[in-house]
Write a protein that holds these residues in place. Structure first.
Motif, PDB file in Angstrom:
ATOM      1  N   GLN A 152      90.298  67.011  48.054  1.00  0.00           N
ATOM      2  CA  GLN A 152      90.076  67.963  47.042  1.00  0.00           C
ATOM      3  C   GLN A 152      88.931  68.785  47.089  1.00  0.00           C
ATOM      4  O   GLN A 152      87.806  68.187  47.546  1.00  0.00           O
ATOM      5  CB  GLN A 152      90.180  67.108  45.647  1.00  0.00           C
ATOM      6  N   LYS A 153      89.019  69.743  46.288  1.00  0.00           N
ATOM      7  CA  LYS A 153      87.739  70.629  46.154  1.00  0.00           C
ATOM      8  C   LYS A 153      86.784  69.990  45.326  1.00  0.00           C
ATOM      9  O   LYS A 153      87.164  69.394  44.225  1.00  0.00           O
ATOM     10  CB  LYS A 153      88.241  72.129  45.666  1.00  0.00           C
ATOM     11  N   ALA A 154      85.549  70.183  45.614  1.00  0.00           N
ATOM     12  CA  ALA A 154      84.472  69.629  44.760  1.00  0.00           C
ATOM     13  C   ALA A 154      84.783  70.250  43.251  1.00  0.00           C
ATOM     14  O   ALA A 154      85.056  71.323  43.072  1.00  0.00           O
ATOM     15  CB  ALA A 154      83.243  70.067  45.090  1.00  0.00           C
ATOM     16  N   GLY A 155      84.447  69.228  42.122  1.00  0.00           N
ATOM     17  CA  GLY A 155      84.183  69.958  40.782  1.00  0.00           C
ATOM     18  C   GLY A 155      85.599  70.329  40.354  1.00  0.00           C
ATOM     19  O   GLY A 155      85.707  71.055  39.379  1.00  0.00           O
ATOM     20  N   SER A 156      86.732  69.562  40.478  1.00  0.00           N
ATOM     21  CA  SER A 156      87.990  70.157  40.000  1.00  0.00           C
ATOM     22  C   SER A 156      88.852  69.156  39.241  1.00  0.00           C
ATOM     23  O   SER A 156      89.972  69.634  38.857  1.00  0.00           O
ATOM     24  CB  SER A 156      88.936  70.482  41.601  1.00  0.00           C
ATOM     25  N   LEU A 157      88.241  68.086  38.858  1.00  0.00           N
ATOM     26  CA  LEU A 157      88.919  67.063  38.002  1.00  0.00           C
ATOM     27  C   LEU A 157      88.999  67.845  36.465  1.00  0.00           C
ATOM     28  O   LEU A 157      87.967  68.275  35.827  1.00  0.00           O
ATOM     29  CB  LEU A 157      88.357  66.057  37.642  1.00  0.00           C
ATOM     30  N   TRP A 213      86.252  67.228  49.566  1.00  0.00           N
ATOM     31  CA  TRP A 213      85.932  66.041  49.854  1.00  0.00           C
ATOM     32  C   TRP A 213      86.728  65.501  51.043  1.00  0.00           C
ATOM     33  O   TRP A 213      87.568  64.648  51.041  1.00  0.00           O
ATOM     34  CB  TRP A 213      86.016  65.294  48.723  1.00  0.00           C
ATOM     35  N   ASP A 214      86.377  66.054  52.219  1.00  0.00           N
ATOM     36  CA  ASP A 214      87.129  65.126  53.315  1.00  0.00           C
ATOM     37  C   ASP A 214      85.879  64.484  54.244  1.00  0.00           C
ATOM     38  O   ASP A 214      84.771  64.433  53.656  1.00  0.00           O
ATOM     39  CB  ASP A 214      87.716  66.288  54.376  1.00  0.00           C
ATOM     40  N   ALA A 215      86.004  64.114  55.465  1.00  0.00           N
ATOM     41  CA  ALA A 215      84.703  63.194  56.211  1.00  0.00           C
ATOM     42  C   ALA A 215      83.511  64.226  56.256  1.00  0.00           C
ATOM     43  O   ALA A 215      82.579  63.636  56.026  1.00  0.00           O
ATOM     44  CB  ALA A 215      85.318  62.685  57.250  1.00  0.00           C
ATOM     45  N   ASP A 216      83.913  65.392  56.533  1.00  0.00           N
ATOM     46  CA  ASP A 216      82.670  66.311  56.803  1.00  0.00           C
ATOM     47  C   ASP A 216      81.605  66.672  55.372  1.00  0.00           C
ATOM     48  O   ASP A 216      80.931  66.403  55.191  1.00  0.00           O
ATOM     49  CB  ASP A 216      82.899  67.762  57.443  1.00  0.00           C
ATOM     50  N   GLY A 217      82.791  66.892  54.264  1.00  0.00           N
ATOM     51  CA  GLY A 217      82.092  67.172  52.999  1.00  0.00           C
ATOM     52  C   GLY A 217      81.362  65.970  52.496  1.00  0.00           C
ATOM     53  O   GLY A 217      80.187  66.140  52.041  1.00  0.00           O
ATOM     54  N   LEU A 218      82.040  64.772  52.402  1.00  0.00           N
ATOM     55  CA  LEU A 218      81.389  63.568  52.044  1.00  0.00           C
ATOM     56  C   LEU A 218      80.157  63.278  52.876  1.00  0.00           C
ATOM     57  O   LEU A 218      79.105  62.881  52.446  1.00  0.00           O
ATOM     58  CB  LEU A 218      82.433  62.521  52.074  1.00  0.00           C
ATOM     59  N   ASN A 219      80.125  63.497  54.202  1.00  0.00           N
ATOM     60  CA  ASN A 219      79.300  63.419  55.173  1.00  0.00           C
ATOM     61  C   ASN A 219      77.965  64.101  54.766  1.00  0.00           C
ATOM     62  O   ASN A 219      76.654  63.310  54.325  1.00  0.00           O
ATOM     63  CB  ASN A 219      79.467  63.401  56.579  1.00  0.00           C
ATOM     64  N   ALA A 220      78.101  65.326  54.449  1.00  0.00           N
ATOM     65  CA  ALA A 220      76.902  65.988  54.147  1.00  0.00           C
ATOM     66  C   ALA A 220      76.459  65.772  52.545  1.00  0.00           C
ATOM     67  O   ALA A 220      75.207  65.464  52.367  1.00  0.00           O
ATOM     68  CB  ALA A 220      77.297  67.535  53.949  1.00  0.00           C
ATOM     69  N   TRP A 221      77.438  65.542  51.791  1.00  0.00           N
ATOM     70  CA  TRP A 221      76.958  65.222  50.346  1.00  0.00           C
ATOM     71  C   TRP A 221      76.137  63.942  50.216  1.00  0.00           C
ATOM     72  O   TRP A 221      75.134  63.695  49.540  1.00  0.00           O
ATOM     73  CB  TRP A 221      78.272  64.950  49.506  1.00  0.00           C
ATOM     74  N   LEU A 222      76.721  62.957  50.973  1.00  0.00           N
ATOM     75  CA  LEU A 222      76.200  61.528  50.691  1.00  0.00           C
ATOM     76  C   LEU A 222      74.563  61.490  51.631  1.00  0.00           C
ATOM     77  O   LEU A 222      73.707  60.681  51.330  1.00  0.00           O
ATOM     78  CB  LEU A 222      77.176  60.411  51.385  1.00  0.00           C
ATOM     79  N   ALA A 223      74.433  62.260  52.466  1.00  0.00           N
ATOM     80  CA  ALA A 223      73.190  62.485  53.221  1.00  0.00           C
ATOM     81  C   ALA A 223      72.217  62.847  52.423  1.00  0.00           C
ATOM     82  O   ALA A 223      70.896  62.499  52.401  1.00  0.00           O
ATOM     83  CB  ALA A 223      73.299  63.291  54.500  1.00  0.00           C
ATOM     84  N   ASP A 224      72.495  63.766  51.619  1.00  0.00           N
ATOM     85  CA  ASP A 224      71.568  64.446  50.568  1.00  0.00           C
ATOM     86  C   ASP A 224      72.383  65.479  49.543  1.00  0.00           C
ATOM     87  O   ASP A 224      72.418  66.770  49.924  1.00  0.00           O
ATOM     88  CB  ASP A 224      70.648  65.424  51.617  1.00  0.00           C
ATOM     89  N   GLN A 247      71.266  66.585  46.795  1.00  0.00           N
ATOM     90  CA  GLN A 247      70.744  68.057  46.359  1.00  0.00           C
ATOM     91  C   GLN A 247      70.628  69.215  47.300  1.00  0.00           C
ATOM     92  O   GLN A 247      70.662  70.442  47.213  1.00  0.00           O
ATOM     93  CB  GLN A 247      69.133  67.475  46.145  1.00  0.00           C
ATOM     94  N   ALA A 248      70.645  68.663  48.639  1.00  0.00           N
ATOM     95  CA  ALA A 248      70.471  69.599  49.597  1.00  0.00           C
ATOM     96  C   ALA A 248      71.852  70.342  49.739  1.00  0.00           C
ATOM     97  O   ALA A 248      71.883  71.608  50.139  1.00  0.00           O
ATOM     98  CB  ALA A 248      70.238  69.005  51.170  1.00  0.00           C
ATOM     99  N   LEU A 249      72.891  69.633  49.637  1.00  0.00           N
ATOM    100  CA  LEU A 249      74.221  70.529  49.711  1.00  0.00           C
ATOM    101  C   LEU A 249      74.825  71.291  48.502  1.00  0.00           C
ATOM    102  O   LEU A 249      75.206  72.281  48.708  1.00  0.00           O
ATOM    103  CB  LEU A 249      75.340  69.306  49.919  1.00  0.00           C
ATOM    104  N   THR A 304      73.585  67.190  39.494  1.00  0.00           N
ATOM    105  CA  THR A 304      73.061  65.927  38.362  1.00  0.00           C
ATOM    106  C   THR A 304      73.455  64.571  39.011  1.00  0.00           C
ATOM    107  O   THR A 304      73.218  63.487  38.532  1.00  0.00           O
ATOM    108  CB  THR A 304      73.771  65.784  36.875  1.00  0.00           C
ATOM    109  N   MET A 305      73.952  64.479  40.174  1.00  0.00           N
ATOM    110  CA  MET A 305      73.937  63.341  40.860  1.00  0.00           C
ATOM    111  C   MET A 305      72.703  62.907  41.477  1.00  0.00           C
ATOM    112  O   MET A 305      72.260  63.494  42.599  1.00  0.00           O
ATOM    113  CB  MET A 305      75.197  63.250  42.185  1.00  0.00           C
ATOM    114  N   THR A 306      72.173  61.884  40.952  1.00  0.00           N
ATOM    115  CA  THR A 306      70.642  61.513  41.317  1.00  0.00           C
ATOM    116  C   THR A 306      70.649  60.669  42.593  1.00  0.00           C
ATOM    117  O   THR A 306      69.365  60.392  42.791  1.00  0.00           O
ATOM    118  CB  THR A 306      69.884  60.914  39.989  1.00  0.00           C
ATOM    119  N   LEU A 307      71.690  60.442  43.092  1.00  0.00           N
ATOM    120  CA  LEU A 307      71.638  59.744  44.289  1.00  0.00           C
ATOM    121  C   LEU A 307      70.480  60.148  45.272  1.00  0.00           C
ATOM    122  O   LEU A 307      70.850  61.184  45.607  1.00  0.00           O
ATOM    123  CB  LEU A 307      72.958  59.244  45.189  1.00  0.00           C
TER     124      LEU A 307
END
Ligand code: HEC
Length: 248
Positions: free
Chosen positions: A65-70, A87-98, A100-102, A107-110
């Motif tokens: 799914q696209k980010a922020g769509s719920l 939110w596929d493997a690539d999207g999540l890989n960039a998101w979970l690495a950083d 704030q950078a993506l 407000t996800m403070t991880l």
């Protein structure tokens, strides 16, 4: 003709390179298991149950799914809603690495997961868990406990007994004086009192704000109201002895 053919080849190469980055190394089953263990940090803010939103949105059914769509989650940042991320493997890989950078301003403070293998493991697990009906799959497979899947849902305050219920509360100088239904009045330093509202179904009953203890030493408390208007009506500035309690 030649140009577009080359473009296609390049696109395929780039896509497969991207997929390879997030592909787990070694035994896939072991990877999913490690990912499930790593998911525990996520469960403090996310549920895998559809429609159950905690501090973060439910992750159920978000794979692809696209980010922020719920629809049912009203607290997305503008930044996440506007992000061109899936939110596929690539999207999540960039998101979970950083995160704030993506998505600067999210407000996800991880802080981000620096280890490539740990991210790949987590994504291998999320591929199952974030699929349609994924929560049943991962719980049945014994990958995570049902309560981890549910997320860390706050306690149900609507069922608490008289020991927790507040009859009146006043503020005087540097303290709150909290009169309990049981008849005692607790003087608590103002800095140790959190004043909250919980409007959910699991929040306190109308007219029955509750006192919850927290903090290592048990000297911190939360006072939780069922609505903002109740909070405004109940909190008074008064140094008269038990003035609030006597009016009840
Ligand atoms: C401290 C709380 C917190 C933790 C821990 C956390 N998240 Fe989040 N997450 C959020 C919040 C809040 C948002 C919404 C961010 C926004 O709107 O900018 C979010 C958004 C997301 C989204 C996007 C959802 C959507 O609908 O687009 C995904 C995916 C996600 N988190 C996955 C994870 C994973 C996986 C972990 C564990 C590694 C994790 N989160 C840990 C709070 C948290």
């Amino acid at each position: 003709m030649l140009g577009s053919g080359l473009g296609l080849v390049l696109a395929v190469l780039i896509a497969s390179a991207g997929a390879a980055r997030a592909e787990p190394q070694g035994d896939a089953t072991e990877s999913v298991k490690r990912g499930a263990a790593g998911y525990r940090v996520c469960s403090s803010c996310h549920s895998l149950q559809p429609g159950v939103h905690l501090s973060g949105p439910s992750l159920a059914g978000l794979w692809g799914q696209k980010a922020g769509s719920l629809e049912g989650y009203g607290r997305y940042t503008k930044a996440l809603k506007a992000a061109d991320v899936v939110w596929d493997a690539d999207g999540l890989n960039a998101w979970l690495a950083d995160p704030q950078a993506l998505v600067p301003g999210t407000t996800m403070t991880l802080r981000g997961i620096a280890d490539d293998q740990a991210r790949a493991d987590l994504i291998a697990f999320l591929r199952m868990a974030m699929a349609e009906g994924g929560v049943e799959t991962v719980v049945k497979a014994g990958l995570i406990a049902e309560r981890t899947a549910a997320g860390q849902i706050p306690p149900n305050l609507s069922t608490l007994g008289a020991d927790f219920r507040i009859s009146a509360i006043r503020h005087c100088r540097d303290a709150y004086y909290i009169a309990m239904e049981s008849g005692t009045e607790l003087p608590i330093w103002e800095t140790n009192v959190r004043i909250k509202v919980d409007t959910s179904r699991r929040g306190p009953k109308k007219g029955a704000p509750v006192l919850m203890r927290s903090g290592m030493a048990g000297d911190r408390v939360s006072v939780v109201f069922s609505s903002l208007s109740e909070l405004k009506e109940t909190l008074v500035e008064s140094c008269g002895p038990r003035s609030g309690a006597e009016t009840r």
